[in-house]
Enzyme design. Structure first.
Site, PDB file in Angstrom:
ATOM      1  CB  SER A 155      -0.908   0.017   1.236  1.00 16.01           C
ATOM      2  OG  SER A 155      -1.749  -1.122   1.258  1.00 16.01           O
ATOM      3  CE  LYS A 193      -7.925  -6.665   2.353  1.00 19.83           C
ATOM      4  NZ  LYS A 193      -7.639  -5.248   2.555  1.00 19.83           N
ATOM      5  CG  HIS A 231     -11.303  -4.553   6.260  1.00 24.46           C
ATOM      6  ND1 HIS A 231     -12.009  -4.210   5.124  1.00 24.46           N
ATOM      7  CD2 HIS A 231     -10.046  -4.839   5.862  1.00 24.46           C
ATOM      8  CE1 HIS A 231     -11.191  -4.296   4.079  1.00 24.46           C
ATOM      9  NE2 HIS A 231     -10.001  -4.666   4.498  1.00 24.46           N
ATOM     10  CD  GLU A 256      -4.985  -1.331  -0.288  1.00 23.91           C
ATOM     11  OE1 GLU A 256      -6.160  -1.687  -0.123  1.00 23.91           O
ATOM     12  OE2 GLU A 256      -4.095  -1.433   0.598  1.00 23.91           O
ATOM     13  CD1 TRP A 257      -3.369   6.250  -2.860  1.00 26.95           C
ATOM     14  CD2 TRP A 257      -4.734   6.657  -4.594  1.00 26.95           C
ATOM     15  NE1 TRP A 257      -3.731   7.581  -2.791  1.00 26.95           N
ATOM     16  CE2 TRP A 257      -4.575   7.858  -3.843  1.00 26.95           C
ATOM     17  CE3 TRP A 257      -5.540   6.664  -5.723  1.00 26.95           C
ATOM     18  CZ2 TRP A 257      -5.208   9.049  -4.194  1.00 26.95           C
ATOM     19  CZ3 TRP A 257      -6.173   7.858  -6.082  1.00 26.95           C
ATOM     20  CH2 TRP A 257      -6.009   9.032  -5.326  1.00 26.95           C
ATOM     21  NE  ARG A 258      -6.225   2.169   3.420  1.00 24.85           N
ATOM     22  CZ  ARG A 258      -5.933   1.734   4.655  1.00 24.85           C
ATOM     23  NH1 ARG A 258      -5.279   0.612   4.814  1.00 24.85           N
ATOM     24  NH2 ARG A 258      -6.334   2.417   5.719  1.00 24.85           N
ATOM     25  NE  ARG A 285      -0.669  -9.743   7.973  1.00 28.49           N
ATOM     26  CZ  ARG A 285      -1.506  -8.853   7.403  1.00 28.49           C
ATOM     27  NH1 ARG A 285      -1.482  -8.706   6.091  1.00 28.49           N
ATOM     28  NH2 ARG A 285      -2.340  -8.137   8.130  1.00 28.49           N
ATOM     29  NE  ARG A 323      -9.858  -1.139   4.226  1.00 33.76           N
ATOM     30  CZ  ARG A 323     -10.359  -1.513   3.041  1.00 33.76           C
ATOM     31  NH1 ARG A 323     -11.585  -1.146   2.687  1.00 33.76           N
ATOM     32  NH2 ARG A 323      -9.641  -2.241   2.218  1.00 33.76           N
ATOM     33  CD  GLN A 332       0.274  -4.536   5.769  1.00 29.66           C
ATOM     34  OE1 GLN A 332       1.171  -3.700   5.669  1.00 29.66           O
ATOM     35  NE2 GLN A 332      -0.899  -4.395   5.169  1.00 29.66           N
ATOM     36  CB  SER A 350      -1.897  -0.570   5.112  1.00 24.79           C
ATOM     37  OG  SER A 350      -1.842  -1.873   4.586  1.00 24.79           O
TER      38      SER A 350
END
Length: 225
Positions: A6, A143, A118, A30-32, A186, A62, A209, A205
């Site tokens: 991200s 997702k 989420h 991914e562009w948050r 992951r 998000r 992670q 993000s």
């Protein structure tokens, strides 16, 4: 398993300063956009899409209710998604299905939706129902990211994913157990059937992670004959 990283610029200057070469090991960007003020998103979009031209890109807004940084009315959410989609054609558009379920019909013409859910509090007991409902809508990708507190939480989500992938082989999935205990989810995407795994470069993000460099090493080890 594709590795997603991200980018989360907080201003036009930060977006323009991004070094795309640092992201070469990521398969998808991914562009948050939720790290920006809502009025700045369309101003920053050209810099992002120019910076990562030729790369697969996910556009994500998000919201705070799902662990993000922005509050948007349904009208604002749909407007921003449609504007970015029309102008820049991102490869994937993240859509928070349960938060914006009432306006989902406005997205039926989009073939590239990531229907996402989420939960930063727990791994809910109705995970099978959630996966079933999202799958029934035939998005490009499903997702699910939920918080794991125990090893059993992680194993449950992995089992759900494997089961759904077996029953729905044409549907792409990403399932993630967040948090420290969930890290194993992951790196086992190929076992469970998840198509993607998210990694971090400078700033994570989501909780748990693993760095892009380490994820790349892990993938290389797992791919060895």
């Amino acid at each position: 398993m594709k590795l997603i990283v991200s980018v989360m610029p907080r201003s036009l200057e930060e977006a323009q300063a991004l070094d795309a070469m640092r992201y070469l090991d990521a398969d998808i960007i991914e562009w948050r956009a939720d790290y920006l003020p809502k009025e700045a998103i369309l101003q920053v979009a050209p810099a992002i899409f120019e910076k990562f031209a030729g790369r697969e890109l996910v556009f994500t807004l998000r919201t705070r209710s799902e662990g993000g940084q922005i509050e948007l009315s349904p009208e604002e959410y749909i407007h921003l998604i449609k504007e970015v989609a029309q102008l820049y054609q991102p490869d994937y558009i993240d859509f928070e299905y349960y938060t914006y379920k009432d306006v989902f019909e406005e997205m039926l013409d989009f073939p590239n939706l990531v229907l996402s859910y989420h939960n930063f509090q727990e791994t809910p007991e109705n995970m099978m129902e959630i996966l079933s409902e999202l799958t029934s809508l035939n998005p490009k990708l499903v997702k699910v990211a939920v918080m794991a507190h125990t090893e059993q939480d992680v194993l449950d989500l992995m089992n759900y994913t494997r089961g759904f992938k077996t029953l729905n082989p044409e549907q792409e999935y990403v399932t993630i157990s967040m948090g420290k205990v969930g890290k194993v989810s992951r790196i086992t995407a190929d076992v469970t059937g998840s198509s993607w795994s998210f990694a971090s470069l400078d700033e994570a993000s989501a909780p748990g992670q693993i760095s892009l460099a380490n994820m790349k090493k892990i993938r290389e080890i797992l791919d060895e004959a």
